[in-house]
Design a protein around this motif. Sequence first.
Motif, short mmCIF file in Angstrom:
data_model
loop_
_atom_site.label_atom_id
_atom_site.label_comp_id
_atom_site.label_asym_id
_atom_site.label_seq_id
_atom_site.Cartn_x
_atom_site.Cartn_y
_atom_site.Cartn_z
N VAL A 55 37.56 29.21 37.19
CA VAL A 55 38.53 28.04 38.41
C VAL A 55 37.63 27.06 39.13
CG1 VAL A 55 39.84 28.08 40.68
CG2 VAL A 55 40.28 29.16 38.87
N ALA A 56 36.09 27.98 39.62
CA ALA A 56 35.06 27.21 40.49
C ALA A 56 34.44 26.15 39.09
CB ALA A 56 33.90 28.72 40.24
N GLY A 57 34.03 26.59 38.21
CA GLY A 57 33.94 24.81 36.96
C GLY A 57 35.18 23.91 37.16
N ALA A 58 36.12 24.14 36.70
CA ALA A 58 36.91 22.92 36.92
C ALA A 58 37.24 22.49 38.45
CB ALA A 58 38.51 23.93 36.82
N GLY A 59 36.50 23.15 39.23
CA GLY A 59 36.32 22.55 40.61
C GLY A 59 38.00 22.17 41.44
N TRP A 60 38.94 23.34 41.42
CA TRP A 60 39.66 23.97 41.87
C TRP A 60 39.64 24.34 43.25
CZ3 TRP A 60 43.09 25.83 36.96
CH2 TRP A 60 43.82 25.06 36.62
N GLY A 61 39.83 23.51 43.78
CA GLY A 61 39.57 23.87 45.07
C GLY A 61 40.46 24.23 45.81
N SER A 62 40.87 25.09 47.11
CA SER A 62 42.12 24.86 47.41
C SER A 62 43.32 24.25 48.44
CB SER A 62 42.15 25.63 49.50
OG SER A 62 41.78 24.78 50.01
N GLY A 63 43.43 22.94 47.93
CA GLY A 63 44.51 21.85 47.38
C GLY A 63 44.93 22.20 46.30
N VAL A 64 44.43 22.69 45.23
CA VAL A 64 45.00 22.62 43.87
C VAL A 64 45.89 23.84 43.78
CG1 VAL A 64 44.28 23.06 41.06
CG2 VAL A 64 42.83 21.60 43.18
N ASN A 65 47.23 23.17 43.55
CA ASN A 65 48.45 24.31 43.34
C ASN A 65 48.76 24.65 41.38
OD1 ASN A 65 50.58 26.46 43.49
ND2 ASN A 65 51.85 24.69 43.76
N PHE A 66 47.73 25.95 40.72
CA PHE A 66 47.83 26.50 40.26
C PHE A 66 48.49 27.27 39.67
CE2 PHE A 66 44.05 28.04 41.74
CZ PHE A 66 43.47 28.84 41.29
N GLY A 67 48.96 27.21 38.26
CA GLY A 67 49.41 28.38 37.73
C GLY A 67 48.84 29.26 37.28
N ILE A 68 49.43 30.75 37.08
CA ILE A 68 48.00 31.61 36.19
C ILE A 68 49.17 32.52 35.21
CG2 ILE A 68 47.07 33.22 35.94
CD1 ILE A 68 46.29 33.06 39.08
N ASN A 69 48.52 32.38 34.11
CA ASN A 69 49.08 32.97 32.89
C ASN A 69 47.92 33.78 32.37
OD1 ASN A 69 51.97 32.46 30.69
ND2 ASN A 69 50.87 35.07 30.37
N ILE A 70 48.38 35.51 32.61
CA ILE A 70 46.84 36.20 32.21
C ILE A 70 47.39 36.93 31.45
CG2 ILE A 70 44.89 36.94 32.23
CD1 ILE A 70 44.42 35.68 34.67
N VAL A 89 46.55 17.08 27.40
CA VAL A 89 46.13 18.31 28.05
C VAL A 89 44.08 18.24 28.01
CG1 VAL A 89 46.89 20.36 28.40
CG2 VAL A 89 48.63 19.13 27.79
N SER A 90 43.77 18.59 28.95
CA SER A 90 43.05 18.46 28.84
C SER A 90 41.98 20.31 29.40
CB SER A 90 42.01 17.83 29.62
OG SER A 90 42.06 16.61 29.25
N ILE A 91 41.16 21.11 28.55
CA ILE A 91 41.00 22.12 29.00
C ILE A 91 39.39 21.34 30.07
CG2 ILE A 91 38.97 24.39 28.63
CD1 ILE A 91 40.91 24.06 25.94
N THR A 92 39.09 21.51 31.21
CA THR A 92 38.18 21.72 32.01
C THR A 92 37.66 22.47 32.18
OG1 THR A 92 39.56 21.62 33.58
CG2 THR A 92 38.98 19.55 32.93
N ALA A 93 37.63 23.64 32.14
CA ALA A 93 36.37 24.89 32.38
C ALA A 93 37.15 25.67 31.20
CB ALA A 93 37.06 25.02 33.67
N LEU A 94 35.85 27.09 31.19
CA LEU A 94 35.89 27.79 30.20
C LEU A 94 34.87 29.22 30.79
CD1 LEU A 94 35.48 26.74 26.36
CD2 LEU A 94 37.84 27.81 27.84
N SER A 95 35.32 30.49 30.77
CA SER A 95 34.55 31.25 31.24
C SER A 95 35.07 32.85 30.42
CB SER A 95 35.25 32.37 32.80
OG SER A 95 34.45 32.36 33.35
N SER A 96 34.11 33.32 30.19
CA SER A 96 34.21 34.77 29.25
C SER A 96 33.33 35.20 29.73
CB SER A 96 34.08 34.45 28.01
OG SER A 96 32.60 34.18 27.49
N PHE A 97 33.63 36.63 29.59
CA PHE A 97 32.52 37.76 29.92
C PHE A 97 33.17 38.31 29.27
CE2 PHE A 97 32.20 41.34 32.91
CZ PHE A 97 31.46 41.23 33.29
N SER A 98 32.35 39.24 28.29
CA SER A 98 32.34 39.92 26.81
C SER A 98 30.31 40.23 26.64
CB SER A 98 32.38 39.11 25.56
OG SER A 98 32.17 37.89 25.43
N ALA A 99 30.67 41.04 25.26
CA ALA A 99 29.45 41.31 25.13
C ALA A 99 28.64 40.08 24.14
CB ALA A 99 29.15 42.55 23.75
N LEU A 100 28.97 39.06 24.30
CA LEU A 100 28.20 37.74 24.25
C LEU A 100 27.56 36.98 25.22
CD1 LEU A 100 31.49 36.13 21.95
CD2 LEU A 100 29.18 36.57 21.18
#
Length: 385
Positions: free
Chosen positions: A86-101, A6-17
């Motif tokens: 999701v934009a960083g991973a290039g997941w367009g409308s054709g990618v059926n991805f799950g979400i766990n947040i 399993v690969s991590i293909t994109a990351l995104s964060s939003f913090s004081a950093l």
Amino acid sequence: MLKPSVSITALSSFSALGSTPDEVWDAYQKKNHLFSLKEIAGKKVWVSKLREDQKKLVETLRKSDGKYKALDDSVLFAIFSARKAVAGAGWGSGVNFGINIGSSRGATSLFENFHEEFLKEGQVATLASPTTTLGNISSWVAHDLKSKGPTISHSITCSTALHALLNGMAWIQSGMSDTFLVGGSEAPLTPFTIAQIQALKIYSRLENPYPCRALDLEKTQNSMILGEAASMACLELGEKENRLAKIEGIGYATEPLTHNVSISANAECFQESMKMALQGQSPENVDALVLHAPGTKKGDLSEYMAVKHVFNDKIPFLTTNKWKVGHTFGASGMLSVEMAILMLQHQEFIPLPFAPQKTPSDSLNKIMVNAVGFGGNAVSVLLSR
């Protein structure tokens, strides 16, 4: 080795950093902390909060859709971060991805406001329940991204984001999904939330240059500080060419409760999770550890003792980001994953400014990340280039 990979293909964060990988890396290059004093219930306390330009982005998002106006900051942070991942991973409308947040506390600000209204008026607004449920975060992210895969929320306190990663891994390993968006979001800088942590007598009252002394094993006072953040990762089946890192191993453990908040002196849960994450590899293969290290006396020391039990006299480079950005509860584990991946990409260790240690000269190839929640719900993740 995990199979399939399993690969991590994109990351995104939003913090004081910051809000971009470059901003975050630049922040880690500086030795200053990112805390400021905020007046809460008539008292000034240390917090790690978003910059003003980041807050404007949140307000722009809130105003962009009438349905978003009533949402808690924890949801808006997650939507903002998820869009970028999701934009960083290039997941367009054709990618059926799950979400766990997940989130440790969920819609803290909204809940406190609604409860105050209830105490005064004896009733609450129509949207009080649907906008404060814990599933609110993943559901709104799924709505915003128009995803059609499974949508899951949970709270496992401070190890929430890494448990989201575990769950995404389980779906991919089982063959039920090839892609998953995982992470955590937290907006805990509210009077009642901070008062709860202060009641535990673990919130920082230090006034020295580093008010959070995370991983300083010589400190005589607890020094935990809260921060707000969201952080996401995109997981994909296989060793992708565009991967930021590969997940080499995952481990988890929960030890029997001896106290409502603490883990054992030798953090048995961490010992088990780290051993499991090694997947039979030699501990010597691990170049660095990004520790949970919340800045409390017992919490930091118990995790260090667990590291000694697992790695013996071959302890790798140890670091944490909580001295700089504070404890962001449910988002903290994924911020640590981001820190690890940035070190792998830049081939540079990020040390503690007040507890320097000898930096290994070898290249960085494998880094382990730890997180644990109240009650000893530990997770360890081993990442490689």
